[in-house]
Structure formats: structure tokens, C-alpha cells
Design a protein around this motif. Sequence first.
Motif, mmCIF file in Angstrom:
data_model
loop_
_atom_site.group_PDB
_atom_site.id
_atom_site.type_symbol
_atom_site.label_atom_id
_atom_site.label_comp_id
_atom_site.label_asym_id
_atom_site.label_seq_id
_atom_site.Cartn_x
_atom_site.Cartn_y
_atom_site.Cartn_z
ATOM 1 N N MET A 10 0.803 -1.220 0.000
ATOM 2 C CA MET A 10 0.000 0.000 0.000
ATOM 3 C C MET A 10 0.841 1.278 0.000
ATOM 4 S SD MET A 10 -3.187 -1.175 2.465
ATOM 5 C CE MET A 10 -4.002 0.435 2.435
ATOM 6 N N PRO A 11 1.953 1.373 0.768
ATOM 7 C CA PRO A 11 2.727 2.617 0.753
ATOM 8 C C PRO A 11 3.256 2.992 -0.631
ATOM 9 C CG PRO A 11 3.318 1.311 2.665
ATOM 10 C CD PRO A 11 2.448 0.444 1.811
ATOM 11 N N ALA A 12 3.724 2.020 -1.389
ATOM 12 C CA ALA A 12 4.256 2.321 -2.720
ATOM 13 C C ALA A 12 3.141 2.797 -3.645
ATOM 14 C CB ALA A 12 4.938 1.085 -3.302
ATOM 15 N N GLN A 13 1.961 2.196 -3.527
ATOM 16 C CA GLN A 13 0.854 2.632 -4.373
ATOM 17 C C GLN A 13 0.371 4.019 -3.966
ATOM 18 O OE1 GLN A 13 -3.149 0.619 -4.550
ATOM 19 N NE2 GLN A 13 -2.467 0.221 -6.656
ATOM 20 N N ALA A 14 0.334 4.293 -2.667
ATOM 21 C CA ALA A 14 -0.058 5.624 -2.201
ATOM 22 C C ALA A 14 0.934 6.683 -2.702
ATOM 23 C CB ALA A 14 -0.136 5.649 -0.678
ATOM 24 N N GLU A 15 2.211 6.336 -2.710
ATOM 25 C CA GLU A 15 3.219 7.263 -3.216
ATOM 26 C C GLU A 15 2.988 7.567 -4.695
ATOM 27 O OE1 GLU A 15 8.083 7.741 -3.642
ATOM 28 O OE2 GLU A 15 7.217 5.889 -2.861
ATOM 29 N N ARG A 16 2.642 6.546 -5.468
ATOM 30 C CA ARG A 16 2.378 6.757 -6.897
ATOM 31 C C ARG A 16 1.146 7.635 -7.102
ATOM 32 N NH1 ARG A 16 4.169 1.396 -6.865
ATOM 33 N NH2 ARG A 16 2.081 0.488 -6.994
ATOM 34 N N LEU A 17 0.138 7.482 -6.243
ATOM 35 C CA LEU A 17 -1.033 8.355 -6.319
ATOM 36 C C LEU A 17 -0.660 9.792 -5.978
ATOM 37 C CD1 LEU A 17 -3.707 6.048 -4.645
ATOM 38 C CD2 LEU A 17 -3.828 6.957 -6.969
ATOM 39 N N ALA A 18 0.196 9.959 -4.977
ATOM 40 C CA ALA A 18 0.614 11.304 -4.585
ATOM 41 C C ALA A 18 1.375 11.995 -5.719
ATOM 42 C CB ALA A 18 1.472 11.245 -3.326
ATOM 43 N N ARG A 19 2.116 11.221 -6.497
ATOM 44 C CA ARG A 19 2.852 11.808 -7.623
ATOM 45 C C ARG A 19 1.908 12.379 -8.680
ATOM 46 N NH1 ARG A 19 6.697 6.775 -8.611
ATOM 47 N NH2 ARG A 19 8.053 6.908 -6.778
ATOM 48 N N GLN A 66 -2.564 14.833 -0.122
ATOM 49 C CA GLN A 66 -2.695 13.748 0.844
ATOM 50 C C GLN A 66 -3.473 12.613 0.187
ATOM 51 O OE1 GLN A 66 -1.822 13.724 4.248
ATOM 52 N NE2 GLN A 66 -0.973 15.795 4.304
ATOM 53 N N VAL A 67 -3.098 11.379 0.518
ATOM 54 C CA VAL A 67 -3.794 10.201 0.011
ATOM 55 C C VAL A 67 -4.234 9.349 1.194
ATOM 56 C CG1 VAL A 67 -3.598 8.075 -1.353
ATOM 57 C CG2 VAL A 67 -2.424 10.171 -2.110
ATOM 58 N N LEU A 68 -5.521 9.026 1.252
ATOM 59 C CA LEU A 68 -6.010 8.020 2.197
ATOM 60 C C LEU A 68 -6.379 6.807 1.362
ATOM 61 C CD1 LEU A 68 -6.787 7.159 5.065
ATOM 62 C CD2 LEU A 68 -9.108 7.960 4.570
ATOM 63 N N LEU A 69 -5.486 5.822 1.350
ATOM 64 C CA LEU A 69 -5.699 4.602 0.579
ATOM 65 C C LEU A 69 -6.424 3.609 1.474
ATOM 66 C CD1 LEU A 69 -5.223 3.105 -2.068
ATOM 67 C CD2 LEU A 69 -2.972 2.401 -1.192
#
Length: 265
Positions: A157-166, A171-174
Amino acid sequence: MVANVLTIAGTDPSGGAGVQADLKAFSANGAYGMSVITALVAQTTTGVAEVHEVPPEFVTAQLVTLLDDVRVDAVKIGMLANAGVIRAVIEVLDRYRPPHVVLDPVMVAKSGDRLLAPEAVSVLRDELLPRVDLITPNLPEAADLLGEQEVTDPADMPAQAERLARLGAKQVLLKGGHLDGESSVDLLYGDGVSELLTSERVVTTNDHGTGCTLSAAIAALRPQRPGWLEAVREAKEYLTEALRASERLDVGHGHGPVHHFHRWW
């Protein structure tokens, strides 16, 4: 002063999702709720029968009329239906600059019915997402936005949240509700923070409108709390209790609603 919070979303006649759920969540979390309608949706707890999309120019008229008169402390954006409506909302956000904007990227209903035109996904991702403060996708929505496989392990989840933030969201709430396990694990990512938020997984079929309710509660709480982490934590606690109390309601034959007013009824 009581916060004024606006939802921009579609309707749900059964009251469990959409604008009706947002207004309940606003009130339950101490905010004054207002609404702008983007689509009239004929749906119940069992599914979506028909969608009547509001013309983009009338979405603009609703927004401008309201924002010229009323102070808006936070905005929650839900179902936007098509690219024209998305761009109408973008234009108004750029003009009025509300202080806190939460985007719940509503693409598919609980029943599996699509609520955002496939060709509009790129507009939401490339043009709207960079203009919001917090995006609240579940794992299928995150995969759709990124054009990749859905996450099946909390460790990813952290890596996917980082890609969303890019993509531009501050802020991302995954939301990890689609994962298995005794706990429901969400990840808040942004501003140097990457924090797993764990809550009890409430086993119930009354989960209609959970995404709408959570994002609306966050929008209601953000003007009342010092930061996003505090608002998200409290909203998650509220939703957990609303799910736990949902068995006290008897609404429909499908996925019933959560109990928005469990603290009082």
C-alpha cells in the motif's frame, strides 16, 4: 463558529450513499451541510437502475450561486459522472479556492454499476486530482486511477499511495477495506507522513455508502481539527461505530446503510 461543508455529488433515494449520506455525516460530525447535485441516480440497496446526469452548466450555476453567498469551510466531492461536470467543478474550485477539498473518486457503485464514464477517468486523474487536498480511493479505485493491478497485500500500500501522490494529490487516504483479515487497514500518506490506520473489521452486509460516509465525515471534521491525521482518525472511529450500529436499521433487501446517527438514536 460551526463549519459550513459542501458536498458535490449524486443522489441516492435510499439515503445510504451520495448526497443524502454526506449530509447525514456532516450533521453527525458537527458541521452545517450543503449540497450541489451532479446526477440524479435511481438506486436502492440492491443496485442502480438509471442515472440522469445534470448538465455541466447547471452544476456551475448551483456552485456559483452558493459560493457567492455562503462561506464554505470544506468541500467533499463524490460522483461527478462525466468529463463535462468534472471540468465545471475544476473551474469553480480555481475561482473560489475553498480551504479544504476532499475527493472521493466514485467510479463504481457497491452493486458494480459504473458511476463515472470510462473516458472521464483521465480528466479526473490529470486535471482534478492535483487541485484537491485529500483523495480517498479504495484499492480498486486506486488501481483504476493508476492503470495497474489491485493491491492484495498491505505491505504494497505505501508504494501505491506514493504513486497516487505523484499524480498531484497533497494527501492520500488509501482504503484497504477490500483486503482480507480481522482488521481494516487504511494508509494516510502525504506531507512526509506514511501512517497505517487500523480499525476493527465489522462483519455486516450493511455497508452501502461507507466510502461516501467516511469522506464526508473527514470533510466535516477537518475545519474543526488541527490536521488531516486527526480528522481521518476520528472519521474512521465514527464510521466503525456507524457500521456496528447498522443492524438496528431495516432498510432495503440488499446492502443496507450504515447508521449515521448511532450516537443519538
